[in-house]
Design a protein around this motif. Structure first.
Motif, PDB file in Angstrom:
ATOM      1  N   CYS A 142      64.259  72.348-199.153  1.00 57.83           N
ATOM      2  CA  CYS A 142      65.049  72.956-198.095  1.00 57.83           C
ATOM      3  C   CYS A 142      64.165  73.881-197.259  1.00 57.83           C
ATOM      4  O   CYS A 142      63.571  74.826-197.780  1.00 57.83           O
ATOM      5  CB  CYS A 142      66.212  73.737-198.704  1.00 57.83           C
ATOM      6  SG  CYS A 142      67.328  74.411-197.461  1.00 57.83           S
ATOM      7  N   GLN A 196      71.426  72.829-191.801  1.00 56.20           N
ATOM      8  CA  GLN A 196      70.378  72.832-192.818  1.00 56.20           C
ATOM      9  C   GLN A 196      69.266  71.911-192.338  1.00 56.20           C
ATOM     10  O   GLN A 196      69.534  70.907-191.668  1.00 56.20           O
ATOM     11  CB  GLN A 196      70.895  72.330-194.165  1.00 56.20           C
ATOM     12  CG  GLN A 196      71.858  73.278-194.834  1.00 56.20           C
ATOM     13  CD  GLN A 196      72.149  72.873-196.269  1.00 56.20           C
ATOM     14  OE1 GLN A 196      71.379  72.170-196.917  1.00 56.20           O
ATOM     15  NE2 GLN A 196      73.289  73.325-196.769  1.00 56.20           N
ATOM     16  N   PRO A 206      69.892  73.194-204.868  1.00 53.92           N
ATOM     17  CA  PRO A 206      70.025  73.681-203.495  1.00 53.92           C
ATOM     18  C   PRO A 206      68.697  73.956-202.795  1.00 53.92           C
ATOM     19  O   PRO A 206      68.689  74.182-201.583  1.00 53.92           O
ATOM     20  CB  PRO A 206      70.838  74.962-203.649  1.00 53.92           C
ATOM     21  CG  PRO A 206      70.561  75.420-205.044  1.00 53.92           C
ATOM     22  CD  PRO A 206      70.336  74.176-205.850  1.00 53.92           C
ATOM     23  N   GLU A 207      67.593  73.927-203.511  1.00 55.44           N
ATOM     24  CA  GLU A 207      66.282  74.164-202.890  1.00 55.44           C
ATOM     25  C   GLU A 207      65.338  72.984-203.017  1.00 55.44           C
ATOM     26  O   GLU A 207      64.416  72.850-202.215  1.00 55.44           O
ATOM     27  CB  GLU A 207      65.638  75.412-203.501  1.00 55.44           C
ATOM     28  CG  GLU A 207      66.426  76.672-203.210  1.00 55.44           C
ATOM     29  CD  GLU A 207      65.816  77.900-203.843  1.00 55.44           C
ATOM     30  OE1 GLU A 207      64.711  77.814-204.405  1.00 55.44           O
ATOM     31  OE2 GLU A 207      66.459  78.962-203.777  1.00 55.44           O
ATOM     32  N   ALA A 261      73.650  72.869-201.549  1.00 56.51           N
ATOM     33  CA  ALA A 261      73.402  74.144-200.872  1.00 56.51           C
ATOM     34  C   ALA A 261      74.477  74.501-199.845  1.00 56.51           C
ATOM     35  O   ALA A 261      74.289  75.423-199.046  1.00 56.51           O
ATOM     36  CB  ALA A 261      72.035  74.090-200.172  1.00 56.51           C
ATOM     37  N   TRP A 289      65.909  69.875-193.959  1.00 58.95           N
ATOM     38  CA  TRP A 289      65.256  69.446-195.194  1.00 58.95           C
ATOM     39  C   TRP A 289      64.025  68.622-194.871  1.00 58.95           C
ATOM     40  O   TRP A 289      64.029  67.819-193.938  1.00 58.95           O
ATOM     41  CB  TRP A 289      66.219  68.621-196.049  1.00 58.95           C
ATOM     42  CG  TRP A 289      67.222  69.475-196.758  1.00 58.95           C
ATOM     43  CD1 TRP A 289      68.344  70.057-196.215  1.00 58.95           C
ATOM     44  CD2 TRP A 289      67.186  69.863-198.115  1.00 58.95           C
ATOM     45  NE1 TRP A 289      69.002  70.785-197.175  1.00 58.95           N
ATOM     46  CE2 TRP A 289      68.317  70.676-198.360  1.00 58.95           C
ATOM     47  CE3 TRP A 289      66.320  69.602-199.169  1.00 58.95           C
ATOM     48  CZ2 TRP A 289      68.594  71.225-199.601  1.00 58.95           C
ATOM     49  CZ3 TRP A 289      66.593  70.142-200.417  1.00 58.95           C
ATOM     50  CH2 TRP A 289      67.726  70.950-200.626  1.00 58.95           C
ATOM     51  N   CYS A 312      71.513  69.070-199.636  1.00 57.02           N
ATOM     52  CA  CYS A 312      72.428  69.734-198.703  1.00 57.02           C
ATOM     53  C   CYS A 312      73.784  69.977-199.370  1.00 57.02           C
ATOM     54  O   CYS A 312      74.338  71.065-199.251  1.00 57.02           O
ATOM     55  CB  CYS A 312      72.583  68.892-197.442  1.00 57.02           C
ATOM     56  SG  CYS A 312      73.608  69.655-196.166  1.00 57.02           S
ATOM     57  N   HIS A 364      65.513  75.232-194.309  1.00 55.47           N
ATOM     58  CA  HIS A 364      66.458  76.168-193.688  1.00 55.47           C
ATOM     59  C   HIS A 364      67.854  75.840-194.211  1.00 55.47           C
ATOM     60  O   HIS A 364      68.292  74.694-194.128  1.00 55.47           O
ATOM     61  CB  HIS A 364      66.430  76.020-192.165  1.00 55.47           C
ATOM     62  CG  HIS A 364      67.570  76.687-191.476  1.00 55.47           C
ATOM     63  ND1 HIS A 364      67.655  78.058-191.330  1.00 55.47           N
ATOM     64  CD2 HIS A 364      68.681  76.180-190.907  1.00 55.47           C
ATOM     65  CE1 HIS A 364      68.776  78.356-190.673  1.00 55.47           C
ATOM     66  NE2 HIS A 364      69.419  77.232-190.419  1.00 55.47           N
ATOM     67  N   ALA A 365      68.532  76.822-194.761  1.00 59.24           N
ATOM     68  CA  ALA A 365      69.905  76.644-195.237  1.00 59.24           C
ATOM     69  C   ALA A 365      70.783  77.689-194.577  1.00 59.24           C
ATOM     70  O   ALA A 365      71.028  78.757-195.136  1.00 59.24           O
ATOM     71  CB  ALA A 365      69.974  76.753-196.751  1.00 59.24           C
TER      72      ALA A 365
END
Length: 132
Positions: free
Chosen positions: A96, A104, A24-25, A64, A106, A61, A98-99
């Motif tokens: 990432c 999001q 997720p990151e 996440a 990336w 994405c 911004h989630a």
């Protein structure tokens, strides 16, 4: 390094994209340059770099997605090309930036594995989809 299970028979599979890390990151992937990756001018086709970066960001994405989300779709992408390649392998690291609950963002850096040269900088924004 393995193919992602969701890519069987799809474009990432046809391009031979492989994944070392999917989370997720951060996502890390690569492909070895083959004839089918080349443009008529004898250099790596720019679309292959975009496919690698966009797929890396997409897998990130998916990893996440917030609770209750059913998917996503890319609403914007930008790529700056800084170099070209004719042989070797291409690597990508996506992170990432911004989630959020509804979007999001990336970023991905695409490099030539052997030389370490940066070939492209990529940013995409995805909208998170929820059931109606």
């Amino acid at each position: 390094m393995t193919a992602h299970p969701d890519q069987a028979g799809l474009l990432p599979d046809l391009l031979g994209l492989e994944w070392m890390e999917v989370g997720p990151e951060k996502v890390r992937g690569r492909f070895a340059i083959a004839r089918h990756h080349m443009a008529p001018n004898g250099f790596l086709h720019a679309a292959c770099l975009i496919a690698l970066a966009d797929t890396a960001c997409g897998y990130g994405c998916m990893a996440a997605l917030p609770k209750g989300a059913e998917g996503f779709t890319t609403i914007e992408l930008k790529s700056n090309f800084l170099g070209a390649a004719r042989d070797g392998a291409i690597a990508c690291e996506a992170t990432c930036a911004h989630a959020g609950r509804s979007t999001q963002v990336w970023d991905a850096v695409v490099t030539h594995e052997e030389s370490g040269r940066t070939l492209a900088l990529f940013r995409c924004t995805q909208i998170v989809l929820y059931p109606r």
